[in-house]
Design a protein around this motif. Sequence first.
Motif, PDB file in Angstrom:
ATOM      1  N   ARG A 182       0.423  -0.920   0.393  1.00 46.07           N
ATOM      2  CA  ARG A 182      -0.030   0.082   0.082  1.00 46.07           C
ATOM      3  C   ARG A 182       0.882   0.893   0.332  1.00 46.07           C
ATOM      4  O   ARG A 182       0.535   2.402  -0.466  1.00 46.07           O
ATOM      5  N   ILE A 221       1.447   2.093  -3.747  1.00 41.35           N
ATOM      6  CA  ILE A 221       1.308   2.689  -4.250  1.00 41.35           C
ATOM      7  C   ILE A 221       0.731   3.927  -4.058  1.00 41.35           C
ATOM      8  O   ILE A 221       0.929   5.189  -5.175  1.00 41.35           O
ATOM      9  N   ARG A 222       0.674   4.330  -3.111  1.00 40.40           N
ATOM     10  CA  ARG A 222       0.854   5.830  -2.536  1.00 40.40           C
ATOM     11  C   ARG A 222       1.853   6.334  -2.830  1.00 40.40           C
ATOM     12  O   ARG A 222       1.509   7.534  -3.779  1.00 40.40           O
ATOM     13  N   GLN A 246      -1.988  -4.597  -9.347  1.00 36.92           N
ATOM     14  CA  GLN A 246      -2.651  -5.508  -8.123  1.00 36.92           C
ATOM     15  C   GLN A 246      -4.024  -4.194  -8.093  1.00 36.92           C
ATOM     16  O   GLN A 246      -5.059  -4.162  -7.805  1.00 36.92           O
ATOM     17  N   ASP A 247      -3.342  -3.210  -7.355  1.00 34.14           N
ATOM     18  CA  ASP A 247      -4.038  -1.478  -7.309  1.00 34.14           C
ATOM     19  C   ASP A 247      -5.202  -1.329  -8.346  1.00 34.14           C
ATOM     20  O   ASP A 247      -5.917  -1.088  -8.469  1.00 34.14           O
ATOM     21  N   CYS A 248      -4.111  -1.329  -9.574  1.00 33.94           N
ATOM     22  CA  CYS A 248      -5.213  -0.939 -10.810  1.00 33.94           C
ATOM     23  C   CYS A 248      -5.650  -2.237 -11.266  1.00 33.94           C
ATOM     24  O   CYS A 248      -7.505  -1.528 -11.770  1.00 33.94           O
ATOM     25  N   ARG A 300      -9.749  -1.641  -8.709  1.00 38.69           N
ATOM     26  CA  ARG A 300      -9.948  -0.687  -9.437  1.00 38.69           C
ATOM     27  C   ARG A 300     -10.730  -1.144 -10.231  1.00 38.69           C
ATOM     28  O   ARG A 300     -11.873   0.049 -10.149  1.00 38.69           O
ATOM     29  N   CYS A 318      -3.228  -2.294 -17.155  1.00 35.30           N
ATOM     30  CA  CYS A 318      -2.683  -2.771 -15.634  1.00 35.30           C
ATOM     31  C   CYS A 318      -0.580  -2.784 -15.928  1.00 35.30           C
ATOM     32  O   CYS A 318      -0.209  -2.017 -14.863  1.00 35.30           O
ATOM     33  N   THR A 349      -6.604  -6.857   2.023  1.00 33.95           N
ATOM     34  CA  THR A 349      -6.936  -5.969   0.808  1.00 33.95           C
ATOM     35  C   THR A 349      -7.177  -6.912  -0.278  1.00 33.95           C
ATOM     36  O   THR A 349      -6.983  -6.301  -2.232  1.00 33.95           O
ATOM     37  N   THR A 360      -9.654  -8.196  -3.319  1.00 36.67           N
ATOM     38  CA  THR A 360     -10.616  -7.264  -3.806  1.00 36.67           C
ATOM     39  C   THR A 360     -11.282  -8.391  -4.036  1.00 36.67           C
ATOM     40  O   THR A 360     -11.019 -10.516  -4.488  1.00 36.67           O
TER      41      THR A 360
END
Length: 321
Positions: A8, A11-12, A65-67, A70, A172, A315, A317
Amino acid sequence: MTRSGTARALIRLLAAAPLVLTAVACSSPPAPAPSPDQASVRPGDLELPAGTRALLADAERALVQDCMARQGFSFFYDSTDPAELRAETARRYWDLTLDDVPRSRREGFGPAADSAPLPASRAERQEQAYLAQLPPQRRAAWADALMGPSGQDRIKVDVPGVGIMEHPTAGCFAQARTRLFGDYEKWLRADTFVHARFRPVEQAVTGSPEYREATARWSTCVKGRGHAFATPEDARARASALSRDQAIALAVATAVCDRQVGRSETHRSLYEQATVDWIERHPTQAADFRRLNAEAARRLTTLTTAPDPVPDTATATEPVS
Protein backbone atom coordinates in the motif's frame (compact mmCIF):
# COMPACT_ATOMS: atom_id res chain seq x y z
CA MET A 1 6.60 -3.15 7.85
CA THR A 2 4.39 -6.00 6.66
CA ARG A 3 4.28 -7.02 2.99
CA SER A 4 0.71 -5.82 2.52
CA GLY A 5 1.56 -2.59 4.30
CA THR A 6 4.58 -2.10 2.08
CA ALA A 7 2.45 -2.74 -1.00
CA ARG A 8 0.00 0.00 0.00
CA ALA A 9 2.86 2.37 0.78
CA LEU A 10 4.43 1.70 -2.62
CA ILE A 11 1.12 2.45 -4.32
CA ARG A 12 0.76 5.75 -2.43
CA LEU A 13 4.27 6.86 -3.37
CA LEU A 14 4.16 5.78 -7.00
CA ALA A 15 0.84 7.42 -7.80
CA ALA A 16 2.86 10.47 -8.90
CA ALA A 17 6.04 8.65 -9.89
CA PRO A 18 6.30 9.78 -13.54
CA LEU A 19 6.43 13.45 -12.50
CA VAL A 20 8.94 12.78 -9.74
CA LEU A 21 11.24 10.71 -11.93
CA THR A 22 11.15 13.20 -14.79
CA ALA A 23 11.96 16.09 -12.50
CA VAL A 24 14.94 14.33 -10.96
CA ALA A 25 16.26 13.19 -14.31
CA CYS A 26 16.32 16.78 -15.52
CA SER A 27 17.77 18.35 -12.39
CA SER A 28 20.57 15.95 -11.47
CA PRO A 29 23.08 13.69 -13.24
CA PRO A 30 22.14 10.05 -13.86
CA ALA A 31 22.42 8.00 -10.69
CA PRO A 32 24.72 4.97 -10.80
CA ALA A 33 23.14 1.55 -10.52
CA PRO A 34 23.29 0.00 -7.03
CA SER A 35 26.49 -1.92 -6.38
CA PRO A 36 26.19 -5.57 -7.43
CA ASP A 37 26.52 -8.43 -4.96
CA GLN A 38 30.21 -9.31 -4.96
CA ALA A 39 29.57 -13.02 -4.35
CA SER A 40 28.05 -13.55 -7.79
CA VAL A 41 29.40 -13.35 -11.32
CA ARG A 42 27.78 -10.25 -12.83
CA PRO A 43 29.53 -9.48 -16.13
CA GLY A 44 29.41 -5.90 -17.29
CA ASP A 45 27.58 -4.74 -14.14
CA LEU A 46 24.21 -5.20 -15.86
CA GLU A 47 22.83 -7.50 -13.17
CA LEU A 48 20.90 -5.63 -10.52
CA PRO A 49 21.47 -6.83 -6.93
CA ALA A 50 18.89 -9.37 -5.81
CA GLY A 51 17.49 -7.02 -3.17
CA THR A 52 16.95 -4.30 -5.76
CA ARG A 53 15.28 -6.69 -8.18
CA ALA A 54 12.96 -7.96 -5.46
CA LEU A 55 12.02 -4.42 -4.42
CA LEU A 56 11.19 -3.39 -7.99
CA ALA A 57 9.28 -6.60 -8.72
CA ASP A 58 7.09 -6.25 -5.62
CA ALA A 59 6.48 -2.57 -6.35
CA GLU A 60 5.37 -3.35 -9.89
CA ARG A 61 3.01 -6.11 -8.75
CA ALA A 62 1.57 -3.97 -5.99
CA LEU A 63 0.71 -1.33 -8.57
CA VAL A 64 -0.80 -3.95 -10.87
CA GLN A 65 -2.89 -5.25 -7.99
CA ASP A 66 -4.19 -1.76 -7.23
CA CYS A 67 -4.93 -1.07 -10.91
CA MET A 68 -6.85 -4.33 -11.28
CA ALA A 69 -8.81 -3.73 -8.08
CA ARG A 70 -9.95 -0.34 -9.38
CA GLN A 71 -11.43 -2.20 -12.37
CA GLY A 72 -13.17 -4.76 -10.18
CA PHE A 73 -10.68 -7.62 -10.51
CA SER A 74 -8.33 -9.51 -8.23
CA PHE A 75 -4.64 -9.91 -8.92
CA PHE A 76 -2.39 -12.17 -6.87
CA TYR A 77 1.35 -12.16 -6.33
CA ASP A 78 3.89 -13.66 -3.96
CA SER A 79 6.51 -11.53 -2.29
CA THR A 80 9.81 -11.90 -4.14
CA ASP A 81 12.54 -13.73 -2.24
CA PRO A 82 16.00 -12.22 -2.89
CA ALA A 83 17.60 -15.58 -2.06
CA GLU A 84 15.69 -17.18 -4.93
CA LEU A 85 16.86 -14.42 -7.27
CA ARG A 86 20.47 -14.95 -6.20
CA ALA A 87 20.11 -18.67 -6.89
CA GLU A 88 18.58 -17.88 -10.29
CA THR A 89 21.55 -15.66 -11.18
CA ALA A 90 24.00 -18.32 -10.00
CA ARG A 91 22.31 -20.85 -12.31
CA ARG A 92 22.46 -18.42 -15.23
CA TYR A 93 26.23 -18.03 -14.84
CA TRP A 94 26.91 -21.60 -13.73
CA ASP A 95 29.00 -22.41 -16.79
CA LEU A 96 31.34 -19.50 -16.07
CA THR A 97 32.50 -21.20 -12.87
CA LEU A 98 33.08 -24.81 -13.86
CA ASP A 99 36.44 -24.55 -12.06
CA ASP A 100 34.66 -24.36 -8.68
CA VAL A 101 35.95 -27.61 -7.18
CA PRO A 102 34.22 -27.30 -3.77
CA ARG A 103 30.88 -26.69 -5.50
CA SER A 104 31.45 -29.71 -7.73
CA ARG A 105 32.00 -31.84 -4.62
CA ARG A 106 28.69 -30.60 -3.22
CA GLU A 107 26.49 -30.38 -6.30
CA GLY A 108 28.19 -32.19 -9.17
CA PHE A 109 27.29 -30.61 -12.52
CA GLY A 110 24.27 -28.85 -11.06
CA PRO A 111 20.65 -29.02 -12.18
CA ALA A 112 19.99 -30.48 -15.60
CA ALA A 113 18.76 -28.16 -18.32
CA ASP A 114 15.62 -30.26 -18.68
CA SER A 115 14.83 -30.39 -14.95
CA ALA A 116 11.18 -30.75 -14.04
CA PRO A 117 9.39 -27.38 -13.85
CA LEU A 118 8.73 -25.93 -10.42
CA PRO A 119 5.24 -26.46 -8.99
CA ALA A 120 2.78 -23.60 -9.22
CA SER A 121 3.31 -20.89 -6.63
CA ARG A 122 0.69 -19.86 -4.09
CA ALA A 123 -0.23 -16.81 -6.20
CA GLU A 124 -0.50 -18.92 -9.36
CA ARG A 125 -2.84 -21.35 -7.60
CA GLN A 126 -4.95 -18.45 -6.31
CA GLU A 127 -5.12 -16.95 -9.80
CA GLN A 128 -6.11 -20.26 -11.38
CA ALA A 129 -8.89 -20.76 -8.83
CA TYR A 130 -10.08 -17.19 -9.23
CA LEU A 131 -10.22 -17.32 -13.03
CA ALA A 132 -11.91 -20.73 -12.98
CA GLN A 133 -14.94 -19.29 -11.19
CA LEU A 134 -15.30 -16.32 -13.55
CA PRO A 135 -17.61 -16.61 -16.57
CA PRO A 136 -15.83 -16.51 -19.96
CA GLN A 137 -16.62 -12.85 -20.64
CA ARG A 138 -15.22 -11.79 -17.28
CA ARG A 139 -12.07 -13.87 -17.82
CA ALA A 140 -11.54 -12.11 -21.16
CA ALA A 141 -12.14 -8.75 -19.51
CA TRP A 142 -9.63 -9.66 -16.78
CA ALA A 143 -6.98 -10.41 -19.41
CA ASP A 144 -7.73 -7.16 -21.25
CA ALA A 145 -7.47 -5.19 -18.01
CA LEU A 146 -4.12 -6.78 -17.25
CA MET A 147 -2.40 -6.71 -20.66
CA GLY A 148 -4.57 -4.33 -22.70
CA PRO A 149 -7.13 -5.17 -25.39
CA SER A 150 -6.31 -6.89 -28.65
CA GLY A 151 -5.61 -4.46 -31.47
CA GLN A 152 -3.84 -1.97 -29.19
CA ASP A 153 -0.74 -0.12 -30.32
CA ARG A 154 2.34 -2.07 -29.28
CA ILE A 155 5.91 -1.07 -28.59
CA LYS A 156 8.15 -2.95 -31.02
CA VAL A 157 11.80 -3.46 -30.10
CA ASP A 158 14.09 -4.79 -32.84
CA VAL A 159 16.88 -6.59 -31.00
CA PRO A 160 19.83 -7.57 -33.24
CA GLY A 161 20.32 -11.32 -33.30
CA VAL A 162 17.01 -11.93 -31.57
CA GLY A 163 14.27 -10.34 -33.67
CA ILE A 164 11.35 -8.01 -33.06
CA MET A 165 9.82 -8.20 -29.59
CA GLU A 166 6.43 -6.61 -28.98
CA HIS A 167 5.06 -5.22 -25.72
CA PRO A 168 1.64 -3.81 -24.78
CA THR A 169 1.05 -0.09 -24.31
CA ALA A 170 -2.24 -0.52 -22.42
CA GLY A 171 -3.38 -2.52 -19.42
CA CYS A 172 -2.34 -2.62 -15.79
CA PHE A 173 1.18 -3.92 -16.41
CA ALA A 174 1.94 -1.02 -18.75
CA GLN A 175 0.38 1.45 -16.32
CA ALA A 176 2.34 0.02 -13.38
CA ARG A 177 5.64 0.29 -15.22
CA THR A 178 4.85 3.85 -16.22
CA ARG A 179 4.24 4.71 -12.56
CA LEU A 180 7.37 2.90 -11.46
CA PHE A 181 9.90 4.00 -14.07
CA GLY A 182 8.43 7.18 -15.48
CA ASP A 183 9.34 6.74 -19.13
CA TYR A 184 7.80 3.32 -19.78
CA GLU A 185 8.88 3.02 -23.40
CA LYS A 186 12.47 4.06 -22.71
CA TRP A 187 12.70 1.64 -19.77
CA LEU A 188 11.08 -1.16 -21.79
CA ARG A 189 13.46 -0.76 -24.72
CA ALA A 190 16.42 -0.74 -22.35
CA ASP A 191 15.17 -3.70 -20.32
CA THR A 192 14.43 -5.75 -23.45
CA PHE A 193 17.88 -5.10 -24.92
CA VAL A 194 19.71 -5.84 -21.68
CA HIS A 195 17.90 -9.12 -21.07
CA ALA A 196 18.39 -10.22 -24.69
CA ARG A 197 22.15 -9.80 -24.52
CA PHE A 198 22.98 -13.33 -23.35
CA ARG A 199 22.71 -15.04 -26.74
CA PRO A 200 24.93 -12.65 -28.73
CA VAL A 201 27.44 -12.42 -25.88
CA GLU A 202 27.73 -16.20 -25.55
CA GLN A 203 27.97 -16.60 -29.32
CA ALA A 204 30.86 -14.13 -29.39
CA VAL A 205 32.61 -16.08 -26.63
CA THR A 206 32.18 -19.61 -27.98
CA GLY A 207 33.20 -18.51 -31.46
CA SER A 208 36.53 -17.10 -30.30
CA PRO A 209 39.87 -18.93 -30.85
CA GLU A 210 40.82 -18.37 -27.19
CA TYR A 211 37.71 -20.20 -25.98
CA ARG A 212 38.26 -23.12 -28.35
CA GLU A 213 41.92 -23.38 -27.34
CA ALA A 214 41.09 -23.35 -23.62
CA THR A 215 38.46 -26.04 -24.15
CA ALA A 216 40.96 -28.16 -26.10
CA ARG A 217 43.44 -27.89 -23.20
CA TRP A 218 40.68 -28.97 -20.84
CA SER A 219 39.81 -31.95 -23.09
CA THR A 220 43.46 -33.06 -23.09
CA CYS A 221 43.62 -32.81 -19.31
CA VAL A 222 40.47 -34.87 -18.68
CA LYS A 223 41.65 -37.46 -21.21
CA GLY A 224 44.74 -37.89 -19.06
CA ARG A 225 42.36 -38.72 -16.19
CA GLY A 226 40.64 -41.41 -18.22
CA HIS A 227 37.70 -39.38 -19.60
CA ALA A 228 37.21 -38.73 -23.31
CA PHE A 229 35.16 -35.52 -23.56
CA ALA A 230 35.49 -32.71 -26.08
CA THR A 231 33.49 -30.20 -24.01
CA PRO A 232 32.06 -29.82 -20.51
CA GLU A 233 28.61 -30.26 -22.04
CA ASP A 234 29.65 -33.78 -23.08
CA ALA A 235 30.78 -34.52 -19.53
CA ARG A 236 27.52 -33.22 -18.09
CA ALA A 237 25.52 -35.38 -20.48
CA ARG A 238 27.53 -38.45 -19.44
CA ALA A 239 27.03 -37.65 -15.76
CA SER A 240 23.25 -37.66 -16.18
CA ALA A 241 23.41 -41.44 -16.70
CA LEU A 242 25.62 -42.10 -13.65
CA SER A 243 24.88 -42.61 -9.98
CA ARG A 244 25.14 -39.52 -7.79
CA ASP A 245 28.54 -40.52 -6.37
CA GLN A 246 29.92 -41.28 -9.84
CA ALA A 247 28.52 -38.04 -11.28
CA ILE A 248 30.09 -36.00 -8.48
CA ALA A 249 33.44 -37.75 -8.96
CA LEU A 250 33.33 -36.91 -12.66
CA ALA A 251 32.36 -33.28 -11.96
CA VAL A 252 35.26 -32.92 -9.53
CA ALA A 253 37.75 -34.43 -11.98
CA THR A 254 36.65 -32.08 -14.76
CA ALA A 255 36.65 -29.08 -12.39
CA VAL A 256 40.21 -29.84 -11.29
CA CYS A 257 41.30 -29.93 -14.94
CA ASP A 258 39.37 -26.74 -15.61
CA ARG A 259 41.25 -24.96 -12.85
CA GLN A 260 44.60 -26.38 -13.96
CA VAL A 261 44.32 -25.24 -17.58
CA GLY A 262 42.39 -22.01 -16.87
CA ARG A 263 39.40 -22.83 -19.05
CA SER A 264 36.72 -21.08 -16.94
CA GLU A 265 39.10 -18.24 -16.17
CA THR A 266 39.41 -17.71 -19.93
CA HIS A 267 35.62 -18.08 -20.31
CA ARG A 268 34.96 -15.40 -17.67
CA SER A 269 37.45 -13.00 -19.20
CA LEU A 270 36.00 -13.43 -22.68
CA TYR A 271 32.44 -13.15 -21.38
CA GLU A 272 33.24 -9.92 -19.56
CA GLN A 273 34.89 -8.45 -22.65
CA ALA A 274 32.03 -9.56 -24.91
CA THR A 275 29.57 -7.91 -22.53
CA VAL A 276 31.61 -4.71 -22.52
CA ASP A 277 31.66 -4.81 -26.33
CA TRP A 278 27.87 -5.29 -26.31
CA ILE A 279 27.47 -2.27 -24.02
CA GLU A 280 29.65 -0.18 -26.31
CA ARG A 281 27.40 -1.11 -29.24
CA HIS A 282 24.26 -0.25 -27.22
CA PRO A 283 25.35 2.54 -24.85
CA THR A 284 21.96 4.27 -24.70
CA GLN A 285 20.05 1.15 -23.68
CA ALA A 286 22.66 0.16 -21.07
CA ALA A 287 22.73 3.65 -19.57
CA ASP A 288 18.92 3.92 -19.51
CA PHE A 289 18.64 0.50 -17.87
CA ARG A 290 21.01 1.46 -15.06
CA ARG A 291 19.63 4.95 -14.54
CA LEU A 292 15.90 4.23 -14.58
CA ASN A 293 16.22 1.18 -12.33
CA ALA A 294 18.51 3.01 -9.93
CA GLU A 295 16.21 6.02 -9.66
CA ALA A 296 13.13 3.89 -9.02
CA ALA A 297 14.95 1.70 -6.48
CA ARG A 298 16.34 4.70 -4.61
CA ARG A 299 12.88 6.17 -4.13
CA LEU A 300 11.39 2.85 -3.11
CA THR A 301 14.21 2.24 -0.63
CA THR A 302 13.58 5.64 0.94
CA LEU A 303 9.90 4.83 1.26
CA THR A 304 10.18 1.34 2.69
CA THR A 305 12.58 2.40 5.46
CA ALA A 306 9.85 4.63 6.92
CA PRO A 307 7.15 3.27 9.29
CA ASP A 308 3.80 2.47 7.74
CA PRO A 309 0.93 4.40 9.35
CA VAL A 310 -1.76 2.37 7.58
CA PRO A 311 -3.34 -0.51 9.58
CA ASP A 312 -2.59 -3.96 8.17
CA THR A 313 -6.00 -4.99 6.86
CA ALA A 314 -6.90 -7.41 4.09
CA THR A 315 -6.53 -5.99 0.59
CA ALA A 316 -7.82 -8.78 -1.67
CA THR A 317 -10.69 -7.76 -3.92
CA GLU A 318 -13.77 -9.92 -3.85
CA PRO A 319 -14.44 -11.80 -7.11
CA VAL A 320 -16.83 -10.05 -9.45
CA SER A 321 -19.22 -12.31 -11.32
